[in-house]
Scaffold this active site. Sequence first.
Site, PDB file in Angstrom:
ATOM      1  N   TYR A 123     -20.784 100.957  25.283  1.00  0.00           N
ATOM      2  CA  TYR A 123     -21.277 100.442  26.648  1.00  0.00           C
ATOM      3  C   TYR A 123     -22.137 101.233  27.254  1.00  0.00           C
ATOM      4  O   TYR A 123     -21.951 102.461  27.328  1.00  0.00           O
ATOM      5  CB  TYR A 123     -19.917 100.465  27.228  1.00  0.00           C
ATOM      6  CG  TYR A 123     -19.751  99.056  28.203  1.00  0.00           C
ATOM      7  CD1 TYR A 123     -19.751  97.757  27.697  1.00  0.00           C
ATOM      8  CD2 TYR A 123     -19.719  99.285  29.379  1.00  0.00           C
ATOM      9  CE1 TYR A 123     -19.694  96.787  28.407  1.00  0.00           C
ATOM     10  CE2 TYR A 123     -19.714  98.042  30.474  1.00  0.00           C
ATOM     11  CZ  TYR A 123     -19.698  97.025  29.921  1.00  0.00           C
ATOM     12  OH  TYR A 123     -19.629  95.683  30.916  1.00  0.00           O
TER      13      TYR A 123
ATOM     14  N   ASN B  79     -13.096  88.965  34.358  1.00  0.00           N
ATOM     15  CA  ASN B  79     -13.471  87.804  33.851  1.00  0.00           C
ATOM     16  C   ASN B  79     -13.376  86.745  34.805  1.00  0.00           C
ATOM     17  O   ASN B  79     -14.323  85.983  34.890  1.00  0.00           O
ATOM     18  CB  ASN B  79     -12.323  87.648  32.674  1.00  0.00           C
ATOM     19  CG  ASN B  79     -12.655  88.658  31.654  1.00  0.00           C
ATOM     20  OD1 ASN B  79     -13.694  89.032  31.376  1.00  0.00           O
ATOM     21  ND2 ASN B  79     -11.325  89.023  30.990  1.00  0.00           N
TER      22      ASN B  79
ATOM     23  N   ASN C 220     -11.804  79.747  24.470  1.00  0.00           N
ATOM     24  CA  ASN C 220     -10.501  80.077  24.598  1.00  0.00           C
ATOM     25  C   ASN C 220     -10.410  81.742  25.224  1.00  0.00           C
ATOM     26  O   ASN C 220      -9.262  82.225  25.287  1.00  0.00           O
ATOM     27  CB  ASN C 220      -9.705  80.188  23.168  1.00  0.00           C
ATOM     28  CG  ASN C 220     -10.436  81.085  22.364  1.00  0.00           C
ATOM     29  OD1 ASN C 220     -11.349  81.373  21.942  1.00  0.00           O
ATOM     30  ND2 ASN C 220      -9.189  81.896  21.715  1.00  0.00           N
ATOM     31  N   SER C 221     -11.489  82.408  25.209  1.00  0.00           N
ATOM     32  CA  SER C 221     -11.589  83.583  25.886  1.00  0.00           C
ATOM     33  C   SER C 221     -10.953  83.687  27.267  1.00  0.00           C
ATOM     34  O   SER C 221     -10.922  82.538  28.057  1.00  0.00           O
ATOM     35  CB  SER C 221     -12.852  84.248  25.763  1.00  0.00           C
ATOM     36  OG  SER C 221     -13.866  83.767  26.681  1.00  0.00           O
TER      37      SER C 221
ATOM     38  N   VAL D 289     -12.637  84.541  29.843  1.00  0.00           N
ATOM     39  CA  VAL D 289     -13.792  84.111  30.639  1.00  0.00           C
ATOM     40  C   VAL D 289     -13.868  82.734  30.614  1.00  0.00           C
ATOM     41  O   VAL D 289     -13.846  81.908  31.461  1.00  0.00           O
ATOM     42  CB  VAL D 289     -14.907  84.753  30.485  1.00  0.00           C
ATOM     43  CG1 VAL D 289     -16.038  84.123  31.190  1.00  0.00           C
ATOM     44  CG2 VAL D 289     -15.099  86.308  30.815  1.00  0.00           C
TER      45      VAL D 289
ATOM     46  N   ARG E   5     -11.841  77.913  16.135  1.00  0.00           N
ATOM     47  CA  ARG E   5     -10.741  77.241  15.344  1.00  0.00           C
ATOM     48  C   ARG E   5     -10.025  76.235  15.946  1.00  0.00           C
ATOM     49  O   ARG E   5      -9.684  76.037  17.159  1.00  0.00           O
ATOM     50  CB  ARG E   5      -9.495  78.538  15.118  1.00  0.00           C
ATOM     51  CG  ARG E   5      -9.279  79.374  16.284  1.00  0.00           C
ATOM     52  CD  ARG E   5      -8.595  80.554  15.914  1.00  0.00           C
ATOM     53  NE  ARG E   5      -8.238  81.397  17.243  1.00  0.00           N
ATOM     54  CZ  ARG E   5      -7.156  81.695  17.932  1.00  0.00           C
ATOM     55  NH1 ARG E   5      -6.238  81.004  17.438  1.00  0.00           N
ATOM     56  NH2 ARG E   5      -7.202  82.311  19.003  1.00  0.00           N
TER      57      ARG E   5
ATOM     58  N   TYR F 185     -23.496  86.336  28.330  1.00  0.00           N
ATOM     59  CA  TYR F 185     -22.813  87.442  28.916  1.00  0.00           C
ATOM     60  C   TYR F 185     -21.789  88.026  27.964  1.00  0.00           C
ATOM     61  O   TYR F 185     -21.303  89.155  28.481  1.00  0.00           O
ATOM     62  CB  TYR F 185     -21.862  86.651  29.991  1.00  0.00           C
ATOM     63  CG  TYR F 185     -20.794  85.863  29.810  1.00  0.00           C
ATOM     64  CD1 TYR F 185     -21.067  84.434  29.352  1.00  0.00           C
ATOM     65  CD2 TYR F 185     -19.522  86.248  29.412  1.00  0.00           C
ATOM     66  CE1 TYR F 185     -20.057  83.671  28.714  1.00  0.00           C
ATOM     67  CE2 TYR F 185     -18.312  85.446  28.997  1.00  0.00           C
ATOM     68  CZ  TYR F 185     -18.754  84.321  28.619  1.00  0.00           C
ATOM     69  OH  TYR F 185     -17.706  83.652  28.049  1.00  0.00           O
TER      70      TYR F 185
ATOM     71  N   MET G  44     -19.798  88.732  21.005  1.00  0.00           N
ATOM     72  CA  MET G  44     -18.579  88.862  20.299  1.00  0.00           C
ATOM     73  C   MET G  44     -18.944  88.999  18.700  1.00  0.00           C
ATOM     74  O   MET G  44     -18.352  89.674  18.160  1.00  0.00           O
ATOM     75  CB  MET G  44     -17.570  87.800  20.674  1.00  0.00           C
ATOM     76  CG  MET G  44     -16.875  87.803  22.052  1.00  0.00           C
ATOM     77  SD  MET G  44     -16.088  89.599  22.670  1.00  0.00           S
ATOM     78  CE  MET G  44     -14.666  89.699  21.180  1.00  0.00           C
TER      79      MET G  44
HETATM   80  N1  LIG Z   1     -21.543  90.204  30.959  1.00  0.00           N
HETATM   81  C1  LIG Z   1     -20.379  90.398  32.106  1.00  0.00           C
HETATM   82  O1  LIG Z   1     -20.214  90.900  32.709  1.00  0.00           O
HETATM   83  C2  LIG Z   1     -18.812  90.012  31.027  1.00  0.00           C
HETATM   84  C3  LIG Z   1     -17.811  89.970  31.948  1.00  0.00           C
HETATM   85  C4  LIG Z   1     -16.631  89.780  31.202  1.00  0.00           C
HETATM   86  C5  LIG Z   1     -16.505  89.385  29.908  1.00  0.00           C
HETATM   87  N2  LIG Z   1     -17.626  89.722  29.273  1.00  0.00           N
HETATM   88  C6  LIG Z   1     -17.847  89.525  27.916  1.00  0.00           C
HETATM   89  O2  LIG Z   1     -17.288  88.097  27.327  1.00  0.00           O
HETATM   90  C7  LIG Z   1     -16.758  88.057  26.195  1.00  0.00           C
HETATM   91  C8  LIG Z   1     -15.212  87.772  26.262  1.00  0.00           C
HETATM   92  O3  LIG Z   1     -14.663  88.507  27.108  1.00  0.00           O
HETATM   93  P1  LIG Z   1     -13.132  88.353  27.405  1.00  0.00           P
HETATM   94  O4  LIG Z   1     -12.390  89.393  27.906  1.00  0.00           O
HETATM   95  O5  LIG Z   1     -12.994  86.969  28.038  1.00  0.00           O
HETATM   96  O6  LIG Z   1     -12.736  88.009  25.909  1.00  0.00           O
HETATM   97  P2  LIG Z   1     -10.931  87.785  25.235  1.00  0.00           P
HETATM   98  O7  LIG Z   1     -10.051  87.178  26.172  1.00  0.00           O
HETATM   99  O8  LIG Z   1     -10.708  89.200  24.663  1.00  0.00           O
HETATM  100  O9  LIG Z   1     -11.312  86.765  23.954  1.00  0.00           O
HETATM  101  C9  LIG Z   1     -12.323  87.096  23.012  1.00  0.00           C
HETATM  102  C10 LIG Z   1     -12.786  85.901  22.477  1.00  0.00           C
HETATM  103  O10 LIG Z   1     -13.910  86.094  21.548  1.00  0.00           O
HETATM  104  C11 LIG Z   1     -13.857  85.289  20.392  1.00  0.00           C
HETATM  105  N3  LIG Z   1     -14.306  85.977  19.289  1.00  0.00           N
HETATM  106  C12 LIG Z   1     -14.123  87.257  18.817  1.00  0.00           C
HETATM  107  N4  LIG Z   1     -15.014  87.661  17.846  1.00  0.00           N
HETATM  108  C13 LIG Z   1     -15.767  86.517  17.701  1.00  0.00           C
HETATM  109  C14 LIG Z   1     -16.771  86.306  16.670  1.00  0.00           C
HETATM  110  N5  LIG Z   1     -17.198  87.130  15.723  1.00  0.00           N
HETATM  111  N6  LIG Z   1     -17.251  85.180  16.671  1.00  0.00           N
HETATM  112  C15 LIG Z   1     -16.998  84.152  17.764  1.00  0.00           C
HETATM  113  N7  LIG Z   1     -16.138  84.224  18.343  1.00  0.00           N
HETATM  114  C16 LIG Z   1     -15.361  85.464  18.467  1.00  0.00           C
HETATM  115  C17 LIG Z   1     -12.344  85.214  20.129  1.00  0.00           C
HETATM  116  O11 LIG Z   1     -11.832  84.181  19.475  1.00  0.00           O
HETATM  117  P3  LIG Z   1     -10.603  83.973  18.510  1.00  0.00           P
HETATM  118  O12 LIG Z   1      -9.460  83.614  19.753  1.00  0.00           O
HETATM  119  O13 LIG Z   1     -10.836  82.928  17.757  1.00  0.00           O
HETATM  120  O14 LIG Z   1     -10.397  85.410  18.051  1.00  0.00           O
HETATM  121  C18 LIG Z   1     -11.943  84.923  21.789  1.00  0.00           C
HETATM  122  O15 LIG Z   1     -12.214  83.579  22.065  1.00  0.00           O
HETATM  123  C19 LIG Z   1     -16.853  89.490  25.674  1.00  0.00           C
HETATM  124  O16 LIG Z   1     -17.911  89.825  24.923  1.00  0.00           O
HETATM  125  C20 LIG Z   1     -16.921  90.384  26.992  1.00  0.00           C
HETATM  126  O17 LIG Z   1     -17.636  91.682  26.647  1.00  0.00           O
HETATM  127  C21 LIG Z   1     -18.844  90.002  29.678  1.00  0.00           C
END
Ligand SMILES: NC(=O)c1ccc[n+]([C@@H]2O[C@H](COP(=O)([O-])OP(=O)(O)OC[C@H]3O[C@@H](n4cnc5c(N)ncnc54)[C@H](OP(=O)(O)O)[C@@H]3O)[C@@H](O)[C@H]2O)c1
Length: 347
Positions: A73, A145, A171-172, A174, A195, A258, A261
């Site tokens: 990071y 998020n 479904n994340s 965010v 899925r 943003y 994954m």
């Molecule tokens: N830029 C920013 O300021 C910012 C802020 C917040 C979050 N983020 C980013 O946003 C993303 C989501 O964060 P979160 O905390 O909301 O996530 P989270 O709730 O932990 O959920 C992770 C998500 O990613 C999916 N995923 C994991 N591996 C994947 C792959 N190889 N291909 C496609 N989908 C995949 C999961 O799907 P399944 O449920 O099917 O496993 C799930 O929907 C992360 O990359 C995080 O770093 C960025």
Amino acid sequence: MTNVRLAAIARRGIVPGDMEKIRAIIIREHGEPQAVAKIDTIDLPAPAVGEVRVRVKFSPINPADINVLEGKYPIRPELPGTPGVEGVGVVEECGAGVSSFVEGDVVLLPHRFGAWREAGNADATDLVKIAAGVPLEQAAMLRINPATALVMLRDFVTLQPGEWIAQNAANSAVGRCVIRLARHFGWRTVNVVRRADLVDELRAEGGDMVLVEGEKISAEIKSATGGAAIRLALNAVGGDSATRIAGALAPGGSIVTYGAMARQPLRVPNGQLIFQDIGWRGFWITRWYERAGETAAAALLTELAALAADGVIATPVEAAYSLDRIAEALAHAQRPQRGGKVLLRCS
Ligand SMILES: NC(=O)c1ccc[n+]([C@@H]2O[C@H](COP(=O)([O-])OP(=O)(O)OC[C@H]3O[C@@H](n4cnc5c(N)ncnc54)[C@H](OP(=O)(O)O)[C@@H]3O)[C@@H](O)[C@H]2O)c1
């Protein structure tokens, strides 16, 4: 010394000027998360002038925290250091000169505080007090998020009532906030997941359309939205998934990346730029906080806290672990197909 401070010190049985022993997660190197994150006991001094002692209650394990532990990071604590980008705590003691907080106030911890600890001292000006009524677990997750979801929905396109937004990883945490906020503000979402078992769940969450990722997803998004001119797409996956949801945008639309994954680079077709004038943009909430300043940040978080208190936003939690179970917690947080966030119960 204030009465509040004396009372707090007496309760914890420490002598003024003494260090308090607290437990915290410490990393001394970067690497595989479960291998590098260890619980340790550290000294915590009394809060200095202008500082507040906060007893940390909950902190989530977000994908960014995993990247911090791996050393991937862009911003991470100096080593040795304590991870934990966000969290919530309760004010326990105010240092000299602090009049804006009283013992028992619920506060959001400053960005990148190092929240995986029992307690810590923060500058009073960096803390955001939130009203009672927000469950502590939800409060712990507001800063990253939900803030990302709300700012992305507002800052890139001025959406009109009824407009569609397309997103992947719907479904994340965010993604679910995007669905709930869009529903609340009168916009519609077409949501892509990887899925099929999530379709009904996300429809129940408020998603207008929920589709399963595949090669034809651009056409399916267009068909599901009746050929609507979609001006905003949100991408947290990267690779082919990003190219495909961008392919569903109207000419002049914006895709905001943003997250990454899938850990696959973006592939931008020439035609999307030349003939469709699609704007490929990026968003990072850390930079937003840096630019916005304290007042705007506090306003955003207060707005989100009110939305959480009203149940407009709510992030599912799959499990909460105490700090001494950090290895289990980290393994759990990295499992695919979770039903919600993994939290650390810090004290
Ligand atoms: N830029 C920013 O300021 C910012 C802020 C917040 C979050 N983020 C980013 O946003 C993303 C989501 O964060 P979160 O905390 O909301 O996530 P989270 O709730 O932990 O959920 C992770 C998500 O990613 C999916 N995923 C994991 N591996 C994947 C792959 N190889 N291909 C496609 N989908 C995949 C999961 O799907 P399944 O449920 O099917 O496993 C799930 O929907 C992360 O990359 C995080 O770093 C960025």
